[in-house]
Design a protein around this motif. Structure first.
Motif, PDB file in Angstrom:
ATOM      1  N   MET A 121       0.811  -1.275   0.113  1.00  0.00           N
ATOM      2  CA  MET A 121       0.062  -0.019   0.329  1.00  0.00           C
ATOM      3  C   MET A 121       0.872   1.512  -0.173  1.00  0.00           C
ATOM      4  O   MET A 121       0.719   2.023  -0.703  1.00  0.00           O
ATOM      5  N   HIS A 122       2.437   1.650   0.719  1.00  0.00           N
ATOM      6  CA  HIS A 122       2.517   2.409   1.250  1.00  0.00           C
ATOM      7  C   HIS A 122       2.763   2.967   0.004  1.00  0.00           C
ATOM      8  O   HIS A 122       3.284   4.373  -0.533  1.00  0.00           O
ATOM      9  N   HIS A 123       3.717   1.537  -1.247  1.00  0.00           N
ATOM     10  CA  HIS A 123       4.288   1.883  -1.642  1.00  0.00           C
ATOM     11  C   HIS A 123       3.322   2.670  -3.790  1.00  0.00           C
ATOM     12  O   HIS A 123       4.026   3.622  -4.371  1.00  0.00           O
ATOM     13  N   LYS A 124       1.914   1.899  -3.309  1.00  0.00           N
ATOM     14  CA  LYS A 124       1.637   2.362  -4.130  1.00  0.00           C
ATOM     15  C   LYS A 124       1.118   3.287  -4.369  1.00  0.00           C
ATOM     16  O   LYS A 124       0.421   4.420  -5.275  1.00  0.00           O
ATOM     17  N   ILE A 125       0.905   3.905  -2.913  1.00  0.00           N
ATOM     18  CA  ILE A 125       0.505   5.751  -2.742  1.00  0.00           C
ATOM     19  C   ILE A 125       1.432   6.492  -3.370  1.00  0.00           C
ATOM     20  O   ILE A 125       1.342   7.474  -3.489  1.00  0.00           O
ATOM     21  N   SER A 159      -8.516   8.754  -5.936  1.00  0.00           N
ATOM     22  CA  SER A 159      -9.033   7.582  -7.340  1.00  0.00           C
ATOM     23  C   SER A 159      -7.743   7.428  -8.327  1.00  0.00           C
ATOM     24  O   SER A 159      -8.738   5.657  -8.739  1.00  0.00           O
ATOM     25  N   MET A 160      -7.095   8.042  -8.328  1.00  0.00           N
ATOM     26  CA  MET A 160      -5.651   6.968  -8.840  1.00  0.00           C
ATOM     27  C   MET A 160      -5.034   5.493  -8.038  1.00  0.00           C
ATOM     28  O   MET A 160      -4.851   4.419  -8.508  1.00  0.00           O
ATOM     29  N   ILE A 161      -5.201   5.888  -6.229  1.00  0.00           N
ATOM     30  CA  ILE A 161      -4.313   5.467  -5.648  1.00  0.00           C
ATOM     31  C   ILE A 161      -5.610   3.384  -5.544  1.00  0.00           C
ATOM     32  O   ILE A 161      -5.338   2.575  -5.477  1.00  0.00           O
ATOM     33  N   VAL A 166      -5.115   0.321  -7.264  1.00  0.00           N
ATOM     34  CA  VAL A 166      -3.204  -0.071  -7.268  1.00  0.00           C
ATOM     35  C   VAL A 166      -3.156  -0.724  -5.969  1.00  0.00           C
ATOM     36  O   VAL A 166      -2.558  -1.750  -5.967  1.00  0.00           O
ATOM     37  N   ILE A 167      -4.573  -1.116  -5.416  1.00  0.00           N
ATOM     38  CA  ILE A 167      -4.042  -1.263  -3.374  1.00  0.00           C
ATOM     39  C   ILE A 167      -4.360  -2.702  -3.810  1.00  0.00           C
ATOM     40  O   ILE A 167      -4.655  -3.191  -4.431  1.00  0.00           O
ATOM     41  N   PRO A 168      -2.860  -3.156  -3.110  1.00  0.00           N
ATOM     42  CA  PRO A 168      -2.780  -4.948  -3.185  1.00  0.00           C
ATOM     43  C   PRO A 168      -4.202  -5.342  -2.635  1.00  0.00           C
ATOM     44  O   PRO A 168      -4.517  -4.632  -1.401  1.00  0.00           O
ATOM     45  N   ALA A 169      -4.979  -6.391  -3.010  1.00  0.00           N
ATOM     46  CA  ALA A 169      -5.861  -7.175  -2.409  1.00  0.00           C
ATOM     47  C   ALA A 169      -5.870  -7.573  -0.802  1.00  0.00           C
ATOM     48  O   ALA A 169      -6.981  -7.965  -0.627  1.00  0.00           O
ATOM     49  N   ASN A 170      -4.360  -8.073  -0.797  1.00  0.00           N
ATOM     50  CA  ASN A 170      -4.261  -8.726   1.303  1.00  0.00           C
ATOM     51  C   ASN A 170      -3.702  -7.910   1.520  1.00  0.00           C
ATOM     52  O   ASN A 170      -3.607  -8.353   2.409  1.00  0.00           O
ATOM     53  N   ASN A 171      -3.652  -6.281   1.116  1.00  0.00           N
ATOM     54  CA  ASN A 171      -3.456  -5.282   2.035  1.00  0.00           C
ATOM     55  C   ASN A 171      -3.808  -5.814   3.918  1.00  0.00           C
ATOM     56  O   ASN A 171      -5.516  -6.074   3.763  1.00  0.00           O
ATOM     57  N   PRO A 172      -4.062  -5.625   4.367  1.00  0.00           N
ATOM     58  CA  PRO A 172      -4.300  -6.032   5.914  1.00  0.00           C
ATOM     59  C   PRO A 172      -5.878  -5.373   6.711  1.00  0.00           C
ATOM     60  O   PRO A 172      -6.629  -5.939   6.916  1.00  0.00           O
ATOM     61  N   ARG A 173      -5.998  -3.884   5.967  1.00  0.00           N
ATOM     62  CA  ARG A 173      -6.928  -3.241   5.812  1.00  0.00           C
ATOM     63  C   ARG A 173      -8.175  -3.073   4.795  1.00  0.00           C
ATOM     64  O   ARG A 173      -7.564  -2.715   4.326  1.00  0.00           O
ATOM     65  N   ALA A 174      -8.677  -3.312   4.884  1.00  0.00           N
ATOM     66  CA  ALA A 174      -9.755  -2.622   3.772  1.00  0.00           C
ATOM     67  C   ALA A 174      -9.386  -1.087   3.782  1.00  0.00           C
ATOM     68  O   ALA A 174      -9.458  -0.305   3.657  1.00  0.00           O
ATOM     69  N   VAL A 175      -9.371  -0.902   2.208  1.00  0.00           N
ATOM     70  CA  VAL A 175      -9.100   0.144   1.855  1.00  0.00           C
ATOM     71  C   VAL A 175     -10.325   1.234   0.939  1.00  0.00           C
ATOM     72  O   VAL A 175      -9.862   0.656   0.177  1.00  0.00           O
ATOM     73  N   THR A 176     -10.646   2.453   1.767  1.00  0.00           N
ATOM     74  CA  THR A 176     -11.848   2.960   1.011  1.00  0.00           C
ATOM     75  C   THR A 176     -11.778   4.191   0.877  1.00  0.00           C
ATOM     76  O   THR A 176     -10.779   4.501   0.957  1.00  0.00           O
ATOM     77  N   ALA A 177     -12.638   5.032  -0.177  1.00  0.00           N
ATOM     78  CA  ALA A 177     -12.308   6.186  -0.704  1.00  0.00           C
ATOM     79  C   ALA A 177     -12.362   7.552   0.918  1.00  0.00           C
ATOM     80  O   ALA A 177     -11.241   7.966   0.629  1.00  0.00           O
ATOM     81  N   GLN A 178     -12.919   7.369   1.890  1.00  0.00           N
ATOM     82  CA  GLN A 178     -13.050   8.230   3.213  1.00  0.00           C
ATOM     83  C   GLN A 178     -11.673   7.999   3.594  1.00  0.00           C
ATOM     84  O   GLN A 178     -10.681   9.006   4.283  1.00  0.00           O
ATOM     85  N   ASN A 179     -11.659   6.477   3.954  1.00  0.00           N
ATOM     86  CA  ASN A 179     -10.512   6.106   4.580  1.00  0.00           C
ATOM     87  C   ASN A 179      -9.405   6.703   4.160  1.00  0.00           C
ATOM     88  O   ASN A 179      -8.150   7.178   4.992  1.00  0.00           O
ATOM     89  N   LEU A 180      -8.834   6.634   3.134  1.00  0.00           N
ATOM     90  CA  LEU A 180      -7.456   7.363   2.069  1.00  0.00           C
ATOM     91  C   LEU A 180      -7.198   8.396   1.804  1.00  0.00           C
ATOM     92  O   LEU A 180      -6.296   9.177   2.582  1.00  0.00           O
ATOM     93  N   THR A 181      -8.971   9.197   2.060  1.00  0.00           N
ATOM     94  CA  THR A 181      -8.788  10.276   1.737  1.00  0.00           C
ATOM     95  C   THR A 181      -8.161  11.299   3.377  1.00  0.00           C
ATOM     96  O   THR A 181      -7.272  12.472   3.014  1.00  0.00           O
ATOM     97  N   GLU A 182      -8.773  10.623   4.525  1.00  0.00           N
ATOM     98  CA  GLU A 182      -8.408  10.790   5.725  1.00  0.00           C
ATOM     99  C   GLU A 182      -6.756  10.472   5.848  1.00  0.00           C
ATOM    100  O   GLU A 182      -6.006  11.902   6.471  1.00  0.00           O
ATOM    101  N   LEU A 183      -6.007   9.841   6.033  1.00  0.00           N
ATOM    102  CA  LEU A 183      -4.421   9.189   5.349  1.00  0.00           C
ATOM    103  C   LEU A 183      -4.442  10.534   4.621  1.00  0.00           C
ATOM    104  O   LEU A 183      -3.095  11.204   5.300  1.00  0.00           O
ATOM    105  N   LEU A 184      -3.869  10.619   4.082  1.00  0.00           N
ATOM    106  CA  LEU A 184      -3.883  11.466   2.706  1.00  0.00           C
ATOM    107  C   LEU A 184      -4.081  13.049   3.149  1.00  0.00           C
ATOM    108  O   LEU A 184      -2.971  14.066   3.435  1.00  0.00           O
ATOM    109  N   THR A 185      -5.318  13.522   4.246  1.00  0.00           N
ATOM    110  CA  THR A 185      -5.444  14.334   4.687  1.00  0.00           C
ATOM    111  C   THR A 185      -4.215  14.647   5.619  1.00  0.00           C
ATOM    112  O   THR A 185      -3.923  16.289   6.146  1.00  0.00           O
ATOM    113  N   ALA A 186      -3.988  13.302   6.827  1.00  0.00           N
ATOM    114  CA  ALA A 186      -3.261  13.734   8.091  1.00  0.00           C
ATOM    115  C   ALA A 186      -1.788  14.158   7.655  1.00  0.00           C
ATOM    116  O   ALA A 186      -0.977  14.697   7.762  1.00  0.00           O
TER     117      ALA A 186
END
Length: 354
Positions: A237-241, A320-322, A325-345
């Motif tokens: 996930m980190h590298h995809k971002i 929308s681009m990230i 490409v997030i790997p399906a096996n990422n430990p936590r489900a990634v959504t538009a909302q929590n990814l937005t929160e991560l990038l905002t932080a």
């Protein structure tokens, strides 16, 4: 239930020794039977590279090195290599120099000797990356794996402390991503944990004694372990971002990795307890996020994407681009909302877990 996994170890020769780069490079050129070298290095490294290659059959010196390897830049380098009938690529410097050599090898299958002076780790992977029209594409190909890597800590002495920190944290991101990458396995995890330990100790030593070689040797060692584990585990996930932010918004590579790392760790750690335990142990901390935050504070690491030209208004497009490409096996489900929160932080530079 027992162990059940598959693991691939890449075939590569590694020569490690402070002050031995000239000797090691000459021996490798002879071993490979090369007679027309293309030496890839930035202008600021020209004197060092001239000294390294003075007795070698250099056919071309090439210095047009651009971050994230734009396709048009790669095409010019490929043309130059063909026109000069190059039979060996020698790249000196950071990830951008290695990346350009890989772009040439991807088309020509010319072998590469890499002499890294940063801790990017690209020299130990079979991963290539090219940027076209603001989009970074990566792939895996055996032709781009350098046949030999020459590590000489004395050559990294000119790397400023600030860049040593961000480059070293980029390497640590390789380790941490390897613990939950698409092909994570116990071998990758063991290498990654030792890499984290070595990087934390090495970077701390660089901070306390910038010209000292002990810290730089340890950091190079950790960076190599990071790259080997990452090459096997694959991009998480980190590298995809970071690939999206770098390719689409021209964000500086090492700084972007250094900023995003604690946010992705805090995001995934509660859902990957075994990985979090390994990271914490390697950092000598009871908690992975706490340990990384403490290390970053000691190192004076950068903390905010806004300090490097990223705009808050870019976040919806980046999300929308990230997401795809997030790997399906990422430990936590990634959504538009929590990814937005991560990038905002990460944009504002808040400290995760504080």
């Amino acid at each position: 239930m027992g162990l059940n996994f598959s693991h691939e170890t890449l075939a590569q020769r590694v020569l490690f020794g402070t002050g031995l780069a000239v000797e090691h490079l000459a021996a490798e050129v002879s071993r490979l039977g090369a007679s027309r070298l293309m030496v890839i290095a930035g202008h600021r490294d020209s004197d060092t590279v001239t000294a390294l290659t003075r007795a070698l059959p250099v056919a071309l010196r090439y210095s047009e090195i651009i971050q994230h390897v734009p396709l048009e830049s790669a095409e010019r380098a490929r043309t130059a290599a063909r026109e000069n009938r190059v039979d060996l690529l020698v790249c000196f410097g950071g990830g951008s120099a290695v990346g350009l050599a890989k772009a040439i090898a991807l088309e020509t299958a010319t072998p590469i000797i890499a002499i890294p002076t940063t801790y990017a780790g690209s020299e130990a992977t079979n991963v290539w990356g090219l940027t076209e029209a603001g989009r970074k594409t990566t792939g895996i190909d055996a032709r781009v794996l350098p046949v030999t890597v020459i590590y000489d800590a004395a050559l990294s002495r000119t790397l400023p402390v600030e860049l040593s920190v961000t480059s070293g944290l980029n390497a640590m991101a390789h380790c941490i991503d390897s613990l939950w990458g698409p092909h994570a396995d116990p071998i990758n995890a063991t290498l990654a944990a030792e890499g984290i330990r070595a990087l934390a100790a090495g970077l701390s030593a660089i901070i306390s004694d910038p010209p000292g070689l002990d810290g730089r040797e340890l950091t190079l060692y950790g960076a190599y372990l990071a790259a080997v584990s990452f090459a096997s585990a694959g991009s998480g996930m980190h590298h995809k971002i970071c690939h999206v932010l770098g390719g689409s918004y021209n964000m500086p590579h090492a700084q972007t990795h250094a900023i995003l790392l604690p946010h992705v760790l805090a995001f995934n750690a509660p859902f990957a307890p075994r990985a979090a335990e390994r990271i914490a142990a390697a950092l000598g901390s009871p908690d992975a996020v706490t340990g990384l935050n403490a290390l970053r504070k000691l190192l004076g690491a950068p903390s905010a994407l806004k300090d490097y030209g990223f705009e808050l208004a870019n976040i919806p497009e980046a999300v929308s681009m990230i997401l795809p490409v997030i790997p399906a096996n990422n430990p936590r489900a990634v959504t538009a909302q929590n990814l937005t929160e991560l990038l905002t932080a990460a944009f504002h530079g808040s400290t995760p877990g504080s």
